[in-house]
Design an enzyme around this catalytic site. Sequence first.
Site: not given
Lengths: 294, 197
Positions: B79, B172, B174
């Site tokens: 991002c 993302h 994550e």
Amino acid sequence: MKEQGTFRVKKGMAQMQKGGVIMDVTTVEQAQIAEKAGAVAVMALERVPADIRAAGGVARMADPVMIKTIMDTVTIPVMAKVRIGHFTEAQILEEIGVDYIDESEVLTPADEQYHINKHKFKVPFVCGARDLGEALRRISEGAAMIRTKGEPGTGNVVEAVRHMRKVMDQIRQVAGKSEDELVVMAKELGVSIEQLKEVKKEGRLPVVNFAAGGIASPADAALMMQLGSDGIFVGSGIFKAAKPQKVAEAIVKATMNYEDPKVLLEVSQGLGEAMPGLEMSTLTEADRMQERGI
Amino acid sequence: MKIGVLSIQGAISEHFKLLTMCGVEAVPVKNTQNLAAVNGLIIPGGESTTIGKLIEVAGLSMPIKERTKNNTLALFGTCAGMVLMAKEVLDGIDNQPILGLMNTRVKRNAFGRQRESFETSFEFKGIEGSLSGVFIRAPLIEEAGEEVEILSKLNEGIIAARQGNLLATSFHPELTEDHRIHHYFVKMCENISCRLC
């Protein structure tokens, strides 16, 4: 298939703000200063908390035109405040397209019993809390981010410290308790046992937890970070100071380097006069915003 | 081998969690000394204007550029990281500090504001099965040079790409428990040898 407004998407937005500083702004010029200084978001307001305090009367959601102007000016996320329980103000802010809604005790509460059902919105909400019970109750209502209440508009960090320490202390208590004991604690806090189990498992709140309410200097910001905050809200502290740009940059650097006294010393110098601030004992019961919406 | 996570601002702990799941040693990178000891670096999601400014303040901009160019550092940006790695950024602020490493033109907030943020699943070249990712005010690669390998697309928009030792995603990973893209990056880092690590 695209899924919008899931809790993961709402909570994720707050995760992207971690380690950053969110600044209160009342004009386009202030928003530009904040963005340039490295703010991760701005909170668009008609008045900063110190002025809301001074003005008295009923404080409501800001004029949508003013919020929209700021949204058109900066590229970083824009947040705005609604009164506690005022879900129509929230519907209006969602319609404008603000990136985050703060259901805030800084404004005059609209409902003394119920907070907004935040699950119904695609836009994420942040809410204030003074302890673990308040934080988890707000999360169960759909808050995707928590901040300490502190005592807004005072430039006095003492209440934010009290609230952050309290939350951290209670999280440590949860971690040390057996499941049987958590049942009793859940009752005492007015939260569900599932929420406490999650806190026990993760060793932290299930959403991002920022510090707010009285942070006025780089040292204040670093203090809150060392106490375990995920990031910082600064309200009146920047644009009530003599040199806003410098204070804004200093607080951003202090938040990033909160464990490095060398950097903290460097950024704390030559900031000019800070906002005057208020001593807690001078506030009457009615002046205390933190008792709103528990 | 060590992989660093740029620990300036953003979703830092989330990347640590996934790197740990990959079984590699992950360290925070805040300054040039930290940077010197890693084979790879992840630039996490966050605010690109904030991270870009603070990368320069921390003196990390030059060494990151130099080491990625002489192939002694692999870089993975999610991002905000994708924005900072691009040669050209659309809808940024005036004089937005970027690293400008990948031959890409990236549009910030390409899907709209937070209200329009979403999660979805998609295919990813080099990884079997579908992946899910979270798009938060996400950017898109609008144009990529010939040397850029497109790894994933969503409705014709480029959401993941690689250029040699550089990897960027507009979403993302994550924010999920799926560490396959991190594993992909770990493999990229294994080809990197740096003097101090």
